[in-house]
Scaffold this active site. Structure first.
Site, PDB file in Angstrom:
ATOM      1  N   GLU A 118     -24.694 -13.776   7.163  1.00  0.00           N
ATOM      2  CA  GLU A 118     -24.370 -13.771   8.588  1.00  0.00           C
ATOM      3  C   GLU A 118     -23.351 -12.695   8.906  1.00  0.00           C
ATOM      4  O   GLU A 118     -22.489 -12.368   8.085  1.00  0.00           O
ATOM      5  CB  GLU A 118     -23.832 -15.145   9.015  1.00  0.00           C
ATOM      6  CG  GLU A 118     -24.897 -16.223   8.990  1.00  0.00           C
ATOM      7  CD  GLU A 118     -24.394 -17.588   9.439  1.00  0.00           C
ATOM      8  OE1 GLU A 118     -25.241 -18.431   9.786  1.00  0.00           O
ATOM      9  OE2 GLU A 118     -23.178 -17.823   9.434  1.00  0.00           O
ATOM     10  N   CYS A 131     -17.783  -8.261  12.471  1.00  0.00           N
ATOM     11  CA  CYS A 131     -17.338  -8.844  11.211  1.00  0.00           C
ATOM     12  C   CYS A 131     -18.528  -8.863  10.257  1.00  0.00           C
ATOM     13  O   CYS A 131     -19.537  -9.519  10.534  1.00  0.00           O
ATOM     14  CB  CYS A 131     -16.808 -10.260  11.448  1.00  0.00           C
ATOM     15  SG  CYS A 131     -16.252 -11.102   9.955  1.00  0.00           S
ATOM     16  N   CYS A 138     -19.828 -16.602  -1.790  1.00  0.00           N
ATOM     17  CA  CYS A 138     -18.469 -16.122  -2.055  1.00  0.00           C
ATOM     18  C   CYS A 138     -18.076 -16.454  -3.479  1.00  0.00           C
ATOM     19  O   CYS A 138     -18.390 -17.534  -3.984  1.00  0.00           O
ATOM     20  CB  CYS A 138     -17.478 -16.745  -1.074  1.00  0.00           C
ATOM     21  SG  CYS A 138     -15.818 -16.037  -1.193  1.00  0.00           S
ATOM     22  N   CYS A 142     -11.383 -20.716  -1.845  1.00  0.00           N
ATOM     23  CA  CYS A 142     -10.245 -21.047  -0.982  1.00  0.00           C
ATOM     24  C   CYS A 142     -10.519 -22.390  -0.309  1.00  0.00           C
ATOM     25  O   CYS A 142     -11.561 -22.563   0.336  1.00  0.00           O
ATOM     26  CB  CYS A 142     -10.029 -19.950   0.046  1.00  0.00           C
ATOM     27  SG  CYS A 142      -9.676 -18.328  -0.697  1.00  0.00           S
ATOM     28  N   CYS A 145     -11.381 -22.753   3.528  1.00  0.00           N
ATOM     29  CA  CYS A 145     -12.458 -21.881   4.035  1.00  0.00           C
ATOM     30  C   CYS A 145     -13.816 -22.488   3.719  1.00  0.00           C
ATOM     31  O   CYS A 145     -14.142 -22.744   2.559  1.00  0.00           O
ATOM     32  CB  CYS A 145     -12.330 -20.498   3.392  1.00  0.00           C
ATOM     33  SG  CYS A 145     -13.618 -19.336   3.892  1.00  0.00           S
ATOM     34  N   CYS A 377     -13.368 -17.662  12.021  1.00  0.00           N
ATOM     35  CA  CYS A 377     -12.852 -17.326  10.701  1.00  0.00           C
ATOM     36  C   CYS A 377     -13.063 -18.468   9.714  1.00  0.00           C
ATOM     37  O   CYS A 377     -12.675 -19.600   9.963  1.00  0.00           O
ATOM     38  CB  CYS A 377     -11.362 -16.997  10.820  1.00  0.00           C
ATOM     39  SG  CYS A 377     -10.588 -16.552   9.257  1.00  0.00           S
TER      40      CYS A 377
END
Length: 407
Positions: A118, A131, A138, A142, A145, A377
């Protein structure tokens, strides 16, 4: 637009291996393509320049539109290559104008149905920011997140990074002689829709160093997509050994996902800190090539209620950053299903910001954008991932039942 479970569960057709696309390639990559179809070496530099202008400045999708190239070569190019971009499989538009695209990349092999990532366009009064993602999934975990809860599949290629910008410009009418879609944000200064890029999407950019470096080379080339390196920001969770090379080889702006002022807490929020603690991270920042008041480092700090938002932590943040030209970007936490964190109260965020500001640092509070479409975010590739997982489970169950019947 949301994908329904039923839509996601439909078995995909067997992928068809297509001609490779030239979109997103570096100059060297275009030269290799020309060599493959027999273009003489002495001609290649000129032909690369022509292709570059048509692909990246004008955004053409058909070799026949390249009127400065002879018909014979255009036919050869069309026979062996395409100018295809990643497929937009879903587009969502937030109430605040933020746009999120789910992109399916071209298959890389006969069993590959195409990875999905995305990217998000954020319109503002004085700029339009895209962005972009650098990995499928990933590599980090974290805890605050949502993107970090998804496993790493692979790095994106240079072409797959560059074409995120090309898709966005295409969808926004941001190439010459293209029309903007209904409801699109139109810059009031006559400039381009996309003026800035941030590598803050899926993935850790510095764990895909070569792909990101080469993509930035294409994006910043002033004869094509032409986005200056000062308008490109690479965000890292703290891959210390690559921070110096980032500044030396790419020369972009740097953002650090800090989020804590003590190693004990940062180890929990950003587990990479166990390998590269705060002291080492800040030392790398102090030595970042080109660092100055005109080229400050952005420190990102997500505001978590009762976790990292006290007055004492604000003062410690100021102490840690002493001597580093910096601004501190305070990010109200964007909640997602299943998280154990809450966003700090607005009064607490304002108090934290006031302490930082009085110490001489710009401390803007980032306005949450695209929350209603999970485009804010830390939220990328979340709902889509869950739907895909459900679809895979249903498909596996169907296959298991079919195998049972067959036996």
């Amino acid at each position: 637009m949301n994908l329904s479970v039923a839509e996601a569960a439909l078995p995909a057709a067997e992928p068809v291996m297509r001609r490779p696309s030239l979109a997103g390639r570096t100059r060297a990559g275009l030269a290799e393509a020309l060599a493959e179809i027999g273009v003489p070496e002495k001609e290649r530099r000129m032909r690369v320049g022509q292709l570059w202008n048509w692909i990246y400045h004008y955004g053409v999708r058909d070799f026949q539109e390249m009127t400065t190239i002879g018909k014979g070569l255009r036919a050869q190019l069309a026979e062996h290559f395409t100018l295809d971009l990643p497929e937009v499989t879903a587009e969502q538009v937030s109430t605040d104008g933020t746009r999120k695209w789910l992109l399916r990349m071209a298959p890389t092999g006969p069993r590959d149905r195409g990875a999905e990532i995305e990217c998000v366009y954020i319109p503002e009064v004085d700029r339009g920011t895209l962005c972009v993602s650098s990995q499928v999934g990933c590599t980090l975990t974290c805890t605050f997140c949502h993107t970090g809860t998804q496993r790493l599949v692979r790095n994106l290629t240079t072409e797959e990074i560059v074409t995120q910008l090309m898709v966005a410009r295409d969808r926004l009418g941001d190439f010459p002689n293209r029309s903007a879609p209904e409801g699109a944000f139109v810059p009031n200064d006559g400039g381009r829709f996309i003026s800035n890029i941030v590598f803050m999407g899926m993935g850790e950019p510095l764990y895909n160093f070569d792909g990101v470096r080469d993509a930035i080379g294409v994006i910043s080339d002033d004869q094509g997509l032409s986005l200056g390196r000062r308008r490109i920001t690479v965000s890292t969770s703290g891959v210390v050994p690559q921070i110096g090379p980032l500044g030396g080889e790419m020369g972009t702006m740097l953002a650090i996902s800090l989020h804590a002022v003590r190693d004990e807490l940062r180890n929990e929020l950003v587990p990479l800190n166990k390998k590269y603690p705060i002291k080492d991270l800040l030392e790398a920042c102090r030595n970042y090539p080109g660092l100055s008041n005109a080229k400050r480092i952005t420190f990102e700090y997500v505001m978590l209620k009762g976790v990292n938002d006290s007055d004492a932590e604000a003062r410690e943040l100021v102490r840690l950053l002493k001597g580093i030209p910096a601004k501190i970007n305070l990010i109200p936490f964007n909640p997602w299903p299943g998280t154990r964190y809450e966003c700090s109260d607005w009064e607490r965020i304002e108090r934290f910001s006031e302490i930082v500001f009085k110490a001489g640092y710009a401390s803007p509070v980032r306005t949450p954008r695209g929350r209603d479409i999970l485009a804010a975010c830390g939220q990328l590739k979340s709902e889509t991932e869950k739907l895909s997982a459900r679809a895979r489970l249903m498909l596996e169950q169907d296959e298991a039942e079919a195998a049972t019947v067959a036996h």
